[in-house]
Every structure is written in structure tokens, then in C-alpha cells.
Design an enzyme around this catalytic site. Sequence first.
Site, mmCIF file in Angstrom:
data_model
loop_
_atom_site.group_PDB
_atom_site.id
_atom_site.type_symbol
_atom_site.label_atom_id
_atom_site.label_comp_id
_atom_site.label_asym_id
_atom_site.label_seq_id
_atom_site.Cartn_x
_atom_site.Cartn_y
_atom_site.Cartn_z
ATOM 1 N N ARG A 87 -42.408 128.474 67.722
ATOM 2 C CA ARG A 87 -43.340 129.503 67.255
ATOM 3 C C ARG A 87 -44.684 128.865 66.966
ATOM 4 O O ARG A 87 -44.761 127.722 66.530
ATOM 5 C CB ARG A 87 -42.812 130.156 65.974
ATOM 6 C CG ARG A 87 -41.774 131.241 66.205
ATOM 7 C CD ARG A 87 -41.382 131.937 64.917
ATOM 8 N NE ARG A 87 -40.772 131.036 63.971
ATOM 9 C CZ ARG A 87 -41.370 130.495 62.927
ATOM 10 N NH1 ARG A 87 -42.640 130.788 62.641
ATOM 11 N NH2 ARG A 87 -40.729 129.670 62.141
ATOM 12 N N TYR A 215 -41.810 131.561 74.670
ATOM 13 C CA TYR A 215 -40.779 130.930 73.841
ATOM 14 C C TYR A 215 -40.367 131.741 72.621
ATOM 15 O O TYR A 215 -41.217 132.195 71.840
ATOM 16 C CB TYR A 215 -41.246 129.547 73.376
ATOM 17 C CG TYR A 215 -40.095 128.726 72.854
ATOM 18 C CD1 TYR A 215 -39.327 127.967 73.724
ATOM 19 C CD2 TYR A 215 -39.743 128.762 71.521
ATOM 20 C CE1 TYR A 215 -38.238 127.239 73.271
ATOM 21 C CE2 TYR A 215 -38.658 128.044 71.047
ATOM 22 C CZ TYR A 215 -37.912 127.283 71.932
ATOM 23 O OH TYR A 215 -36.837 126.579 71.471
ATOM 24 N N LYS A 224 -38.645 138.202 65.552
ATOM 25 C CA LYS A 224 -39.536 138.004 64.415
ATOM 26 C C LYS A 224 -40.631 139.088 64.367
ATOM 27 O O LYS A 224 -41.027 139.538 63.292
ATOM 28 C CB LYS A 224 -40.147 136.597 64.451
ATOM 29 C CG LYS A 224 -39.107 135.487 64.288
ATOM 30 C CD LYS A 224 -38.303 135.707 63.085
ATOM 31 C CE LYS A 224 -37.207 134.789 62.659
ATOM 32 N NZ LYS A 224 -36.782 133.590 63.195
ATOM 33 N N HIS A 244 -35.628 137.407 56.182
ATOM 34 C CA HIS A 244 -35.203 136.280 57.028
ATOM 35 C C HIS A 244 -33.897 135.725 56.460
ATOM 36 O O HIS A 244 -33.862 134.631 55.910
ATOM 37 C CB HIS A 244 -36.309 135.218 57.019
ATOM 38 C CG HIS A 244 -36.175 134.167 58.080
ATOM 39 N ND1 HIS A 244 -36.820 132.951 58.000
ATOM 40 C CD2 HIS A 244 -35.497 134.146 59.252
ATOM 41 C CE1 HIS A 244 -36.534 132.234 59.074
ATOM 42 N NE2 HIS A 244 -35.730 132.929 59.842
ATOM 43 N N SER A 266 -36.899 128.544 58.489
ATOM 44 C CA SER A 266 -36.480 128.194 59.846
ATOM 45 C C SER A 266 -35.885 126.787 59.900
ATOM 46 O O SER A 266 -36.428 125.857 59.304
ATOM 47 C CB SER A 266 -37.677 128.278 60.787
ATOM 48 O OG SER A 266 -38.213 129.576 60.747
ATOM 49 N N CYS A 268 -33.217 125.592 58.512
ATOM 50 C CA CYS A 268 -32.739 125.080 57.224
ATOM 51 C C CYS A 268 -31.313 125.512 56.916
ATOM 52 O O CYS A 268 -30.877 125.454 55.765
ATOM 53 C CB CYS A 268 -33.686 125.493 56.106
ATOM 54 S SG CYS A 268 -35.279 124.657 56.203
ATOM 55 N N ASP A 295 -29.755 135.382 61.113
ATOM 56 C CA ASP A 295 -31.205 135.145 61.007
ATOM 57 C C ASP A 295 -31.970 136.248 60.282
ATOM 58 O O ASP A 295 -32.914 135.955 59.570
ATOM 59 C CB ASP A 295 -31.788 134.958 62.412
ATOM 60 C CG ASP A 295 -33.158 134.284 62.407
ATOM 61 O OD1 ASP A 295 -33.318 133.264 61.709
ATOM 62 O OD2 ASP A 295 -34.078 134.778 63.085
ATOM 63 N N ARG A 388 -32.645 125.112 71.741
ATOM 64 C CA ARG A 388 -31.838 126.209 71.195
ATOM 65 C C ARG A 388 -30.853 126.772 72.199
ATOM 66 O O ARG A 388 -31.006 126.597 73.403
ATOM 67 C CB ARG A 388 -32.770 127.331 70.720
ATOM 68 C CG ARG A 388 -33.591 126.889 69.508
ATOM 69 C CD ARG A 388 -34.193 128.038 68.761
ATOM 70 N NE ARG A 388 -34.894 127.552 67.588
ATOM 71 C CZ ARG A 388 -34.646 127.939 66.335
ATOM 72 N NH1 ARG A 388 -33.722 128.834 66.098
ATOM 73 N NH2 ARG A 388 -35.335 127.453 65.324
#
Length: 602
Positions: A87, A215, A224, A244, A266, A268, A295, A388
Amino acid sequence: MKTDVSSLTESTDHKILLRIDNQHVRQWLADVIKLCQPDKIVLCDGSEREKDQLLARGVEDGTFIRLNAKKLPGCYLHRSNPNDVARMEQCTYICTPTKTMAGPTNNWMESREGYQKLSALFNGCMRGRTMYVLPFVMGPIGAPLAKVGVQVTDSIYVAVSMGIMTRMGRVALEALGDSNEFTRCLHSVAECNPDKRYICHFPLDNTVWSVGSGYGGNALLGKKCLALRIASYLGYQQGWMAEHMLISGVREPSGRKNYIAAAFPSACGKTNFAMLIPPESYKLAGWQITTIGDDIAWLWVDEKTGKLRAINPEAGYFGVLPGTNWQTNANAMHTMAHDTLYTNVALLPDGDVWWEGKTDTLPAHALDWTGKPWTPDSPHKAAHPNSRFTAPMANNPVLDPAANDPDGVPVTAIVFGGRRTTTIPVVYQAFNWSYGVYAGATLGSETTAAAAGKVGVVRRDPMAMLPFIGYNIADYFTHWFRMHRRMTDCPPIFHVNWFRKNQHGVYVWPGYGENIRIVEWIIKRAHGEAYGIESLLGWMPRLGDINLEGLKINPAEFAAVQQVDKELLRAELLAADELFLKLGGDLPKEMIFLRELMVSQL
Ligand code: GTP
Ligand code: SPV
Ligand code: MN
């Protein structure tokens, strides 16, 4: 089997629009077609056949590399442009008539300026390309909060990814009916030039325009952009919340079922928490963790019970690969064993994939994430740190039975967490909702590879939402405080930190599956069945309230990572002031009072 690529129903004129009954969608598509001028148009129906065709076409044009069909059936590798791997918060804007609406933490563009600037970049950007039209639903079909979007894109990778991550295709147009209430998501990779990269949100118009990136969060606009930035604004207006957060089901040995909603920044630990595998002793005792989402959570107050309920708006996982393996997260490994896209990992000679932390032994030879030869002697990593997997949630062996339930699940506890090497204990419980909101609002975490920029610096990441709040953060905090009044039975709020290190730089808390020991205390506290002693931050477990049996960590070591140092805490309060200063006079009063209370106690 060779799929006939040409069998994708393509159209070179606007006739394709006639197959869409909804006149608002038709009109919008006519506008974006005129703007982008694609050569061809594909209206995606979301079928398996269509997915195969898209993948086959992607293999042909180099978007995808088919992986070893025995080891990884239905799996493909995608290498993104090396300038486009995470991002980009500096390219992300909230576009509103006034800057105040976007607040002090968002990049802002005046709406008309935003449309003008991006129109110039979209103008003719799909000449010689195919436009994929992707109607999609965020949320279980039939959920009162479910939202329809229509994304237009020139990326096959995005088209296939959206098919995995959302409920895509015919089902979305059916859900929409003849309503005008859908998020208009316009996307083009265009030249993939970071200098001409913009991810612009127009919350007042229910619109997202994204150009110059292919991406993840920049390009899969349901995630998002819609499910957090646009949805957080809608939630503020309509009295619900887009967060989130992972949502996981926790079944206790007694059979009692709980659901935890947990916000971590993000990279974590949300996916890992959502799929947590309890250690053998806990499994035998009857503990079980199941996944609703990994998420994003949409939360609302059930009017009948006064309790908070939640749904996961997504239908798939876009999960971090480095560090993921059969020991840390076997459920994720099962989930990505078939029908999965792998992005920016290393390719092995036998068509398998590899990333740092997948196995202890490094492969002797590989192609790195950019496609260049790699050996263990190479000076750089084989996989990108933000590599990912994209996999359907249906692949998850511990998918919760309620994952598709339009009524969602009741929330037993809310958890905030950050990545903190020092200062913050493994767990504490906020004294009440207000303290909990304060803990979330002042959440600090070390930055990760999920966003472009420096890694490992502590920044304030309120509710793990700093990059995702679609409006003024001061109003967002006020909204959190106000949600309390809507609930008669509000969930307790906790704070966790799996990442505290000792003086040798080693994680002290074992983490991953062992986190269930902390979850156990959280659940019992939520039901009023466990002890807590008062500390400066909140209620803490006593030594002995956390089951450490079978762990290497001894009670003294655990006490050390639970310890709160007054001096460090003072520094922590000052660090939070940085954020508060940005908000100036708009900072909610509750926040000022709580800060004063903390300072006076120190
Ligand atoms: P986003 O998808 O970016 O929102 O990330 P996420 O919050 O879902 O993070 P994820 O679960 O994918 O974990 C990110 C990284 O943290 C991975 O490398 C994990 O291996 C690591 N990690 C997750 N949980 C733990 C834990 O309990 N302890 C330690 N030490 N590392 C963890
Ligand atoms: C995150 O960064 O929080 C992610 C990955 O979940 S992305 O979809 O790129 O936002
Ligand atoms: Mn995320």
C-alpha cells in the site's frame, strides 16, 4: 486441460451493457468506458469456468505462472511490478469539499480537483486493453449491512483476486436490483508509475478512483477502500463501525461459544490470531478457534439484545507469507494449498514456491520474487517482505459455521494490539469502555512492510485504522465514544502485545498458538470469571492467572514482560500527545480527561 481463452465473452462495443438491467450501473459504465476507451469489455459473472478462462489468459500474457499442479493444484504465481509491492499511503487521498472533513491524518484533495486530476490519467488509459467489469458484494449475501460495489479494472490479476476476495459476479447484480446504492470503483494500472499513482476516495459520492498501482489494498477496491475507508464514513453517519479487525470464534471446553474482534495494525498478527491452533493440551481440553474473518469487521448494535454484533465483509484472505509455516500457522498453510494466488514469492525449480520463514533450510536454488536467480548466498531476500497469498475463505479448515451468516455473530470481547518491542505488557484489560477507547486511540505500533516506507519505527496507529479512516479522526474517536450509548451490554476492551523482546532482542512471549493462554484469561474476564489486579493501564492478570504450563517461559520471565515501567509509560503518554496535538481543539473531551487522569496517576 487447455481452456479456450477466446471463449471469454468479450465485447468490442457497448452491447455488453444491455445485459445489465440496472440503469444506474449501465449509465456509470457508459461514462467510464467513454473515459478509459478500452478495446474490449468483459462482464464477469463470477463462475468457475470464467475464473479458469481468466487464469488461462493470464498465463498466456505473463500475468500468472502456473505452479506445480501436484503440489499446489489450481495455484499461480504473480510477480508485481517491483515499484508496486505494498500500500502507498502517500498516494492515498480522501477527496471531500473541505479539508476539515478529511481531518489532520489523511491526505486531502478537493473533490473536483481529484476528479479532474485523475480524469486526465484515466483518459484513454485502456486503449489496446480489455476492461473487466466486476460487480461484487461485501458481506454475507442478505446481511443488512452488506454493500454492493462495481469495480472496473484493466488488470486480470485484480479481476481474479476480486473473485476470491469478494462475492463477485451475478450474485452482486441480483443483490443490487434496480437500486442506485453501489460503490463506483474505477481502477487502472495505467503506466504503473509511482509518480502518477493515486488512490482517491470520494465518500460523499460513494466512489473510489485508483490509478497507477495493481497491488493489494491499492487495487482490490472492495477491501481497504470500500470496506474500511468508505464504510467507516457510512458507519459514522449511520451508527455502525467498520474496523481493521479479525473476528474469531472461541469455543471453550464447556461448549460456550465466544467471538473476539481484534484490531492489530497491518502485518501484526490478525490472520494468525484468526486461525490460531491451540497447543495439544488445550485442544485435548476442548478449546477450539474458528475464523469468521482475518482483516475487516463491520460491527453494529443489535437492537433486541443491546449487544455488539459483527460480520466479515470479505470472502477470502490476502495474507502475509513471510513467517508463515506449518508450525506457526498450519491452518493458513492448508488454506493456501490449492486454488490460491501467490504474489512476489520465490519460485523453486520444481514449480513450488518459497518465502523466508517457510522452512528452516533454505532452498539451494530459486528464482527470487523478481524472477532472477537466487541462492542462500544472495545478499537479498528471495521473497518480498510483503509477499502474500490470496485464497478463498472456503479453503480454511477452521472456517466458522457462521462465516456466511447474514446475522453475523455477537462480540464477547474487543482486543487492540500492536507490535511493541518494549514498554507495553502482553495483556491488560481497560477499566471500562472509555479507557478502552483511549487505549485503542493511543495504540502505538512499529511499522511493517505492508505499507511502503521505513520499517520498525513506532507510530501512533489509532485502532489500527490510521491509514483507513475515511473521514476526520476527531469525529471517528467521538463515534467510538458514542457507540457505548447504543449498547446496553457492551463488550470489555483488552490490549495485547505479542512482540515484546528481552535485552538479547528475542521475543519473550512464544506467541502464535500459545496466545490462547491469553485468550483464555480474556474470555474468563469477559464473563466475570477471572481475577484482575489494578495497574496504571488497567486490570492485569496476577502471576498464576495465566496458564504457563508446558511453556519454556517461566513465571519470572512472564512477570518481566507484564511489567509496566513508569518512566517508559510517561514517554508513551508524551508520544500520544504528538497525535493529540494534530487534532488540536477537535480532540474529544473524554480523551483529554482520560489523559489528565493518567498523567496525575503517574
Ligand atoms: P495484514 O494482512 O497486513 O493486515 O496483517 P495481519 O495483521 O493479518 O498479520 P499476520 O497474521 O499475517 O502476521 C504478520 C507477521 O507477524 C507474520 O510474519 C507472522 O508470522 C507474525 N506473527 C503473527 N502472530 C505472531 C505472534 O504471536 N508472535 C510473533 N512473534 N509473530 C507473530
Ligand atoms: C494491510 O496492509 O493491512 C493488508 C494488506 O491487509 S492490503 O490489502 O494491501 O491493505
Ligand atoms: Mn490488513
